[in-house]
Scaffold this motif. Structure first.
Motif, mmCIF file in Angstrom:
data_model
loop_
_atom_site.group_PDB
_atom_site.id
_atom_site.type_symbol
_atom_site.label_atom_id
_atom_site.label_comp_id
_atom_site.label_asym_id
_atom_site.label_seq_id
_atom_site.Cartn_x
_atom_site.Cartn_y
_atom_site.Cartn_z
ATOM 1 N N TRP A 17 0.811 -1.211 0.000
ATOM 2 C CA TRP A 17 0.000 0.000 0.000
ATOM 3 C C TRP A 17 0.854 1.275 0.000
ATOM 4 C CZ3 TRP A 17 -4.817 -0.714 3.727
ATOM 5 C CH2 TRP A 17 -5.593 -1.779 3.235
ATOM 6 N N PHE A 18 1.914 1.278 0.793
ATOM 7 C CA PHE A 18 2.760 2.473 0.847
ATOM 8 C C PHE A 18 3.477 2.695 -0.477
ATOM 9 C CE2 PHE A 18 6.839 4.596 1.704
ATOM 10 C CZ PHE A 18 6.370 5.783 2.263
ATOM 11 N N GLY A 19 4.013 1.621 -1.042
ATOM 12 C CA GLY A 19 4.686 1.750 -2.330
ATOM 13 C C GLY A 19 3.749 2.230 -3.410
ATOM 14 N N ALA A 20 2.525 1.718 -3.403
ATOM 15 C CA ALA A 20 1.534 2.150 -4.390
ATOM 16 C C ALA A 20 1.183 3.622 -4.197
ATOM 17 C CB ALA A 20 0.278 1.286 -4.276
ATOM 18 N N TYR A 21 1.092 4.049 -2.930
ATOM 19 C CA TYR A 21 0.803 5.454 -2.639
ATOM 20 C C TYR A 21 1.906 6.356 -3.187
ATOM 21 C CZ TYR A 21 0.119 9.783 -0.030
ATOM 22 O OH TYR A 21 -0.037 11.123 0.298
ATOM 23 N N VAL A 22 3.153 5.964 -2.968
ATOM 24 C CA VAL A 22 4.287 6.768 -3.448
ATOM 25 C C VAL A 22 4.263 6.877 -4.970
ATOM 26 C CG1 VAL A 22 6.802 6.858 -3.651
ATOM 27 C CG2 VAL A 22 5.744 6.277 -1.457
ATOM 28 N N VAL A 23 4.015 5.758 -5.640
ATOM 29 C CA VAL A 23 3.960 5.775 -7.103
ATOM 30 C C VAL A 23 2.816 6.677 -7.583
ATOM 31 C CG1 VAL A 23 3.534 4.386 -9.168
ATOM 32 C CG2 VAL A 23 5.022 3.512 -7.361
ATOM 33 N N GLY A 24 1.654 6.561 -6.942
ATOM 34 C CA GLY A 24 0.524 7.407 -7.308
ATOM 35 C C GLY A 24 0.819 8.872 -7.077
ATOM 36 N N LEU A 25 1.474 9.193 -5.948
ATOM 37 C CA LEU A 25 1.797 10.588 -5.632
ATOM 38 C C LEU A 25 2.784 11.167 -6.634
ATOM 39 C CD1 LEU A 25 1.483 12.937 -3.635
ATOM 40 C CD2 LEU A 25 3.424 11.985 -2.351
ATOM 41 N N VAL A 26 3.828 10.411 -6.935
ATOM 42 C CA VAL A 26 4.833 10.880 -7.899
ATOM 43 C C VAL A 26 4.200 11.089 -9.272
ATOM 44 C CG1 VAL A 26 6.894 10.186 -9.166
ATOM 45 C CG2 VAL A 26 6.804 9.889 -6.693
ATOM 46 N N THR A 27 3.326 10.189 -9.657
ATOM 47 C CA THR A 27 2.639 10.332 -10.944
ATOM 48 C C THR A 27 1.816 11.612 -10.977
ATOM 49 O OG1 THR A 27 2.449 7.918 -11.074
ATOM 50 C CG2 THR A 27 1.098 9.200 -12.589
ATOM 51 N N SER B 154 3.299 15.219 -18.835
ATOM 52 C CA SER B 154 4.072 14.028 -19.179
ATOM 53 C C SER B 154 5.068 13.561 -18.137
ATOM 54 C CB SER B 154 4.838 14.266 -20.497
ATOM 55 O OG SER B 154 3.968 14.610 -21.542
ATOM 56 N N PHE B 155 5.666 14.500 -17.402
ATOM 57 C CA PHE B 155 6.834 14.126 -16.591
ATOM 58 C C PHE B 155 6.481 13.182 -15.445
ATOM 59 C CE2 PHE B 155 10.166 14.869 -13.368
ATOM 60 C CZ PHE B 155 11.266 14.528 -14.141
ATOM 61 N N GLY B 156 5.304 13.350 -14.844
ATOM 62 C CA GLY B 156 4.911 12.442 -13.772
ATOM 63 C C GLY B 156 4.839 11.003 -14.247
ATOM 64 N N GLY B 157 4.351 10.804 -15.466
ATOM 65 C CA GLY B 157 4.287 9.472 -16.044
ATOM 66 C C GLY B 157 5.664 8.903 -16.325
ATOM 67 N N VAL B 158 6.612 9.766 -16.681
ATOM 68 C CA VAL B 158 7.983 9.311 -16.920
ATOM 69 C C VAL B 158 8.585 8.765 -15.628
ATOM 70 C CG1 VAL B 158 10.327 10.046 -17.531
ATOM 71 C CG2 VAL B 158 8.374 10.893 -18.848
ATOM 72 N N VAL B 159 8.436 9.528 -14.534
ATOM 73 C CA VAL B 159 8.971 9.091 -13.245
ATOM 74 C C VAL B 159 8.266 7.812 -12.778
ATOM 75 C CG1 VAL B 159 9.379 9.732 -10.841
ATOM 76 C CG2 VAL B 159 9.533 11.468 -12.638
ATOM 77 N N ARG B 160 6.947 7.762 -12.982
ATOM 78 C CA ARG B 160 6.183 6.559 -12.626
ATOM 79 C C ARG B 160 6.749 5.325 -13.315
ATOM 80 N NH1 ARG B 160 0.904 6.661 -15.696
ATOM 81 N NH2 ARG B 160 2.397 6.093 -17.317
ATOM 82 N N ASP B 161 6.958 5.417 -14.625
ATOM 83 C CA ASP B 161 7.439 4.263 -15.378
ATOM 84 C C ASP B 161 8.848 3.858 -14.955
ATOM 85 O OD1 ASP B 161 5.068 4.230 -16.732
ATOM 86 O OD2 ASP B 161 5.811 5.281 -18.497
ATOM 87 N N LEU C 19 10.111 4.248 -11.907
ATOM 88 C CA LEU C 19 9.965 3.581 -10.606
ATOM 89 C C LEU C 19 9.449 2.148 -10.776
ATOM 90 C CD1 LEU C 19 8.411 6.409 -8.381
ATOM 91 C CD2 LEU C 19 10.747 5.525 -8.306
ATOM 92 N N LEU C 20 8.639 1.931 -11.795
ATOM 93 C CA LEU C 20 8.068 0.615 -12.033
ATOM 94 C C LEU C 20 8.946 -0.235 -12.952
ATOM 95 C CD1 LEU C 20 4.313 1.593 -12.504
ATOM 96 C CD2 LEU C 20 5.384 0.574 -10.495
ATOM 97 N N ASN C 21 10.133 0.303 -13.286
ATOM 98 C CA ASN C 21 11.076 -0.420 -14.157
ATOM 99 C C ASN C 21 10.463 -0.721 -15.521
ATOM 100 O OD1 ASN C 21 13.625 -1.510 -14.653
ATOM 101 N ND2 ASN C 21 12.975 -3.581 -14.075
ATOM 102 N N GLU C 22 9.732 0.271 -16.045
ATOM 103 C CA GLU C 22 9.139 0.158 -17.364
ATOM 104 C C GLU C 22 9.761 1.202 -18.294
ATOM 105 O OE1 GLU C 22 6.870 -1.930 -18.458
ATOM 106 O OE2 GLU C 22 6.210 -2.902 -16.603
ATOM 107 N N GLU C 23 9.770 0.902 -19.575
ATOM 108 C CA GLU C 23 10.213 1.900 -20.543
ATOM 109 C C GLU C 23 9.204 3.039 -20.548
ATOM 110 O OE1 GLU C 23 11.181 2.332 -25.339
ATOM 111 O OE2 GLU C 23 10.347 0.492 -24.521
ATOM 112 N N PRO C 24 9.631 4.294 -20.272
ATOM 113 C CA PRO C 24 8.678 5.404 -20.194
ATOM 114 C C PRO C 24 7.844 5.550 -21.462
ATOM 115 C CG PRO C 24 10.800 6.069 -19.317
ATOM 116 C CD PRO C 24 11.002 4.714 -19.936
ATOM 117 N N LEU C 25 6.546 5.680 -21.261
ATOM 118 C CA LEU C 25 5.630 5.834 -22.382
ATOM 119 C C LEU C 25 5.973 7.071 -23.193
ATOM 120 C CD1 LEU C 25 3.052 4.585 -23.628
ATOM 121 C CD2 LEU C 25 1.709 6.104 -22.161
ATOM 122 N N PHE C 26 6.543 8.068 -22.538
ATOM 123 C CA PHE C 26 6.914 9.335 -23.171
ATOM 124 C C PHE C 26 7.878 9.117 -24.334
ATOM 125 C CE2 PHE C 26 9.523 13.155 -23.549
ATOM 126 C CZ PHE C 26 8.584 14.171 -23.490
#
Length: 211
Positions: A32-42, A129-136, A138-145
């Motif tokens: 839950w905490f990790g998900a909250y951080v990812v949501g906040l950063v996004t 766009s930038f929040g999504g870049v940081v989100r991706d 953090l999730l070890n994904e290639e940024p959609l941007f």
């Protein structure tokens, strides 16, 4: 009145982006905490970079509302997880709404800081766009941007539409609505019709040999 409307847009965009980030974190089995951080950063990543670049107070440091709204978004995902965690359509919907609204917010805040329209368009793209870049990241994904998807391009198109309509003697909500509709419309059309930008291709044989 205008500031109140802008705040409402920002809150709705925060909820939409936070849910999209939390949903992806849930799919990665974050706690839950990790998900909250990812949501906040996004939700706040793009606006934070915008405010730093514009040399104005960072918006979320002026009110705890955005932290609370992200918490509400987390609770929403927990309660309605079967609806929100499964299926990419739900994620796409929230991501598109957040993207569109944050482009409008970025443009409005930049103009309010007395920067020219071309800077406002750049800050609109950054905010969206930038929040999504940081989100991706953090999730070890290639940024959609950086993929071939119509993402940042949709933000840019929305900003251009805003700038053109702003030249006309029309109410402020018209360019705002047209900008958001353009971003959402392009995102939906790109997915539905499988639109994408050309990939930069390089012949590996043309690259110089490593020393």
């Amino acid at each position: 009145m205008e500031q109140t409307f802008l705040t409402i847009i920002e809150v709705i965009g925060t909820i939409a982006f936070a849910i999209s980030g939390i949903r992806l974190a849930a799919a990665k089995r974050f706690d839950w905490f990790g998900a909250y951080v990812v949501g906040l950063v996004t939700a706040i990543g793009g606006g934070t970079l915008r405010d730093v670049l514009l040399d104005i107070p960072v918006f979320w440091m002026l009110s705890p509302m955005y932290l609370s709204v992200t918490g509400i978004s987390l609770l929403t995902v927990i309660i309605f997880q079967r609806l929100l965690v499964k299926g990419m359509r739900t994620l796409f919907l929230f991501d598109a709404i957040g993207l569109a609204l944050f482009v409008v917010v970025g443009i409005e805040k930049t103009l309010a800081a007395n920067y020219p329209m071309w800077v406002a368009i750049v800050m609109g793209v950054t905010t969206g766009s930038f929040g999504g870049v940081v989100r991706d990241i953090l999730l070890n994904e290639e940024p959609l941007f950086f993929r071939k998807d119509i993402y940042a391009t949709a933000c840019l198109a929305g900003g251009i539409i805003y700038s053109l309509l702003a030249l006309l003697p029309v109410a402020l909500w018209i360019p705002q609505t047209a900008c958001a509709a353009t971003v959402i419309g392009l995102r939906v059309a790109a997915v539905y019709f499988d639109w994408s930008l050309p990939i930069l291709k390089v012949d590996p044989h043309s690259l110089p040999d490593k020393p």
